[in-house]
Design an enzyme around this catalytic site. Structure first.
Site, PDB file in Angstrom:
ATOM      1  N   ARG A 177       2.370 -25.944  24.888  1.00 15.12           N
ATOM      2  CA  ARG A 177       3.469 -25.529  25.756  1.00 15.12           C
ATOM      3  C   ARG A 177       2.998 -25.430  27.205  1.00 15.12           C
ATOM      4  NH1 ARG A 177       8.930 -24.772  26.675  1.00 15.12           N
ATOM      5  NH2 ARG A 177       9.209 -23.013  28.079  1.00 15.12           N
ATOM      6  N   PHE A 224       4.803  -3.330 -11.202  1.00 15.46           N
ATOM      7  CA  PHE A 224       4.177  -2.016 -11.233  1.00 15.46           C
ATOM      8  C   PHE A 224       5.218  -1.000 -10.761  1.00 15.46           C
ATOM      9  CE2 PHE A 224       1.279   1.274  -9.537  1.00 15.46           C
ATOM     10  CZ  PHE A 224       0.377   1.382 -10.591  1.00 15.46           C
ATOM     11  N   ARG A 250      -4.815  -2.149  -2.755  1.00 15.24           N
ATOM     12  CA  ARG A 250      -4.863  -2.138  -1.285  1.00 15.24           C
ATOM     13  C   ARG A 250      -5.653  -3.308  -0.728  1.00 15.24           C
ATOM     14  NH1 ARG A 250      -5.672   4.086  -1.787  1.00 15.24           N
ATOM     15  NH2 ARG A 250      -3.469   4.513  -2.044  1.00 15.24           N
ATOM     16  N   GLU A 258       2.655   0.020  -0.938  1.00 15.35           N
ATOM     17  CA  GLU A 258       1.339   0.324  -1.539  1.00 15.35           C
ATOM     18  C   GLU A 258       0.553   1.310  -0.684  1.00 15.35           C
ATOM     19  OE1 GLU A 258      -0.907  -2.546  -3.645  1.00 15.35           O
ATOM     20  OE2 GLU A 258       0.847  -3.767  -4.118  1.00 15.35           O
ATOM     21  N   GLY A 259       1.249   2.332  -0.203  1.00 12.22           N
ATOM     22  CA  GLY A 259       0.632   3.370   0.630  1.00 12.22           C
ATOM     23  C   GLY A 259       0.842   3.052   2.100  1.00 12.22           C
TER      24      GLY A 259
END
Lengths: 380, 249
Positions: free
Chosen positions: A268, A123, A243, A363-364
């Site tokens: 851990r 795109f 989005r 994408e924004g």
């Protein structure tokens, strides 16, 4: 109100998880180190149907809903956000854009190979001087009567080299500003198209990103998407859907980092006990869990609205902004919980942190999402 | 040619095992159910045989004994690629009963190859496959790690101590398969998942089978003891502890 998933949705989530954990995770560090495109895995994703998940089976897609897509994206992103972005661009930008806005002839020619993953798509919207501000397209598509002549440069194009079908946004009528913009279906091997250097990125290094140059590229008239001047609206509408994919990707980065943190803190030991027993670590895990759950709910809400034919632009912006921002926070905390081990590649969380950063940008950006959200609130 | 896979619905292998009702029942709360891993590999191999047979293998079916709640597991098998399924509508933990029910359900169905996993990962009984063969009066081979069809016969390999052996059998035949029969279980495709509900799932009433065993109680293995670290220089102490504490030498 129903929070249950269907049997099929759960099966899709499990299939994505099995594929991600069994296959993507095996060589993800090597591919990230050497910026190697996941060719073999993209082929498997195509065979499994992950590249055209929401496309009508008539065109070779899987005909799934957006909820299933969110579930699959989350699982794949936990293991490998590069594979996830290839999947996201192909599904929710390219296939969605063609399914929703192209005519039957265009669908016949381009959608089927994209939905089956025989070909992948890219795109092309961003430019060197037009990222967040997509109204100022410098790439031109001059109307020459029989064809369009495209000239210009596109930047930061995901899958630019591996894709063979491009959706390109370009300006046809500069006097009409963004109402003069068009979107075109362009095959990558069209004469006049060349690729810039492979971008050496901080994260998502296994996806190939390039700039793409167009020099007097002749495009048949029938390759324009929609009416003359529909391109800007097309791009914005497609990004609304995109989005959801990136939000789900960010969600997967966060939930993957959280799962690794839970596991690590139970194994851990420090000061004579597992670090999960120290409140400073336990509270970090609790904060992560709340953020991940919120992000997941926002993603699923946006997907549900889309599946039910309701407006989803606000929800997808909220999901994208929130999931991306918490992905950055959660992955950073995951590195902190892992201490020195978190800072080396073997434990994966440093990669998730590098990958999370991009979800706040592409994408924004998160800031653009806030513009969308606040403008919606203030509109009335 | 028709192939049948006997599948079991078992708890996910990462399930935390707990018991209820005075340790007489397994606690199924919050348990995720899966296809028994050996059965899933058997199904994968059967599908490979079908795909490479050029039409000789017309159908791969699955069968399980269980209540309606096992149907998601059956549909997973259909999503992976089985053509149809049979569910014998009964709840049983008894291998004799399960094998009887399966044998009764398929005795007139004309399956050429029946495959069962070597054991189920829940009760590990390792009994159903052999019993099904016996009840149907069919030849069977256990611990099969590879299965092929050559000139209308099955050729199987089985692992034995220190080596392996290759056997052939006429059809129909029962194979009791172990790890190696397929490398990895097949992941269902999106298309397979969508098709699963459209494939036939035949529910049949169970035959009358006398129940011969009963579970009295379950006991969890003792919790794993803490690891004791010994200085690498101090081999004497290591040997001493292995002898007096761990009692392994």
């Amino acid at each position: 109100m129903n929070f249950d998933f269907t049997e099929e949705q759960l099966m899709i989530r499990d299939a994505a998880r099995d594929f991600a954990q069994r296959e993507l995770l095996q060589d993800v560090i090597e591919r990230d180190n050497n910026a190697i495109f996941p060719t073999k895995h993209v082929k498997t994703m195509a065979e499994l149907g992950f590249l055209g998940m929401m496309v009508d089976p008539k065109y070779g897609g899987a005909g799934m809903d957006s909820i299933s897509y969110v579930l699959a994206m989350e699982e794949i992103s936990k293991a490998d956000a590069s594979a996830a972005v290839i999947m996201s661009v192909n599904n929710s930008l390219v296939c969605y854009g063609i399914s929703k806005y192209c005519n039957d002839a265009q669908k016949e020619k381009y959608l089927a190979p994209l939905a089956t993953g025989e070909k992948i798509g890219a795109f092309l919207l961003s430019e060197p001087e037009a990222g967040s501000d997509a109204t100022h397209q410098h790439t031109t598509a001059e109307d020459k009567g029989d064809y369009y002549l495209v000239n210009g440069t596109k930047n930061w194009i995901t899958s630019a080299n591996s894709a063979s079908i491009y959706i390109v946004i370009a300006q046809t009528h500069p006097d009409k500003k963004h109402r003069g913009i068009n979107a075109f279906l362009i095959e990558k091997d069209t004469p006049g198209i060349s690729l810039g250097q492979h971008e050496d990125k901080m994260g998502m290094r296994s996806s190939d990103t390039h700039s793409v140059m167009f020099t007097d590229v002749k495009i048949p008239k029938e390759n324009r998407i929609g009416e003359d001047g529909f391109g800007f609206k097309f791009a914005m509408k497609v990004l609304e859907a995109g989005r959801i994919g990136i939000a789900a990707q960010a969600l997967g980065l966060a939930s993957g980092a959280m799962e690794r943190s839970i596991q690590y803190s139970k194994e851990r030991k420090a000061f004579g006990t597992e670090i999960a027993n120290h409140q400073s670590i336990a509270f970090k895990l609790a904060d992560m869990a709340v953020k991940v759950e919120n992000a997941r709910n926002l993603c699923l809400k946006a997907a549900w609205l889309k599946d039910n034919g309701k407006p989803f632009a606000l929800a997808s912006s909220m999901a994208k902004q929130y999931a991306a921002d918490i992905a950055m926070e959660v992955t950073t905390e995951a590195v902190q919980i892992h201490g020195g081990y978190g800072y080396v590649k073997e434990y994966h969380v440093e990669r998730l942190m590098r990958e999370a950063k991009l979800t706040q940008i592409y994408e924004g950006t998160s800031e653009i999402q806030k513009i969308v959200i606040s403008r919606t609130l203030l509109r009335d | 040619m028709k192939i049948l896979i006997c599948i079991s619905n078992v708890p996910d292998t990462t399930t935390k095992i707990r018991f209820v009702d005075d340790n007489t029942k397994f606690d199924i709360n919050g348990v995720q159910w899966i296809i028994n891993p050996w059965d899933e590999l058997a199904l994968t191999r059967a599908l490979q045989l079908k795909e490479s047979s050029g039409g000789a293998v017309e159908k791969v079916s699955v069968i399980t004994v269980g209540p309606k709640s096992v149907e998601p597991t059956i549909r997973k098998a259909l999503a992976i690629g089985a053509d149809d399924a049979i569910r014998v509508d009964a709840e049983s933990e008894d291998a004799y009963e399960v094998a009887n029910l399966i044998a009764d359900a398929v005795k007139d169905e004309g399956y050429d190859i029946i495959i069962a996993g070597i054991e189920s990962s829940d009760y590990n009984g390792s009994a159903v496959g052999g019993m099904v063969a016996e009840f149907l009066g069919l030849p069977s081979v256990s611990a099969v790690s590879s299965l092929d069809i050559e000139n209308g016969e099955v050729v199987v390999k089985r692992e034995i101590d220190g080596g392996s052996e290759v056997m052939t059998s006429q059809l129909p035949f029962v194979a009791i398969v172990q790890k190696g029969i397929a490398l990895e279980p097949r992941i269902p495709s999106m298309r397979g998942i969508m098709m699963a509900r459209k494939k036939p799932l035949n529910v049949i009433e169970p035959a009358e089978v006398p129940l011969m065993t009963e579970y009295v109680s379950y006991e969890l293995p003792p919790a794993k003891a803490a690891c004791k670290m010994i200085d690498p220089e101090n081999v004497k102490e290591l040997v001493n502890l292995l002898h007096t504490e761990a009692k392994v030498i």
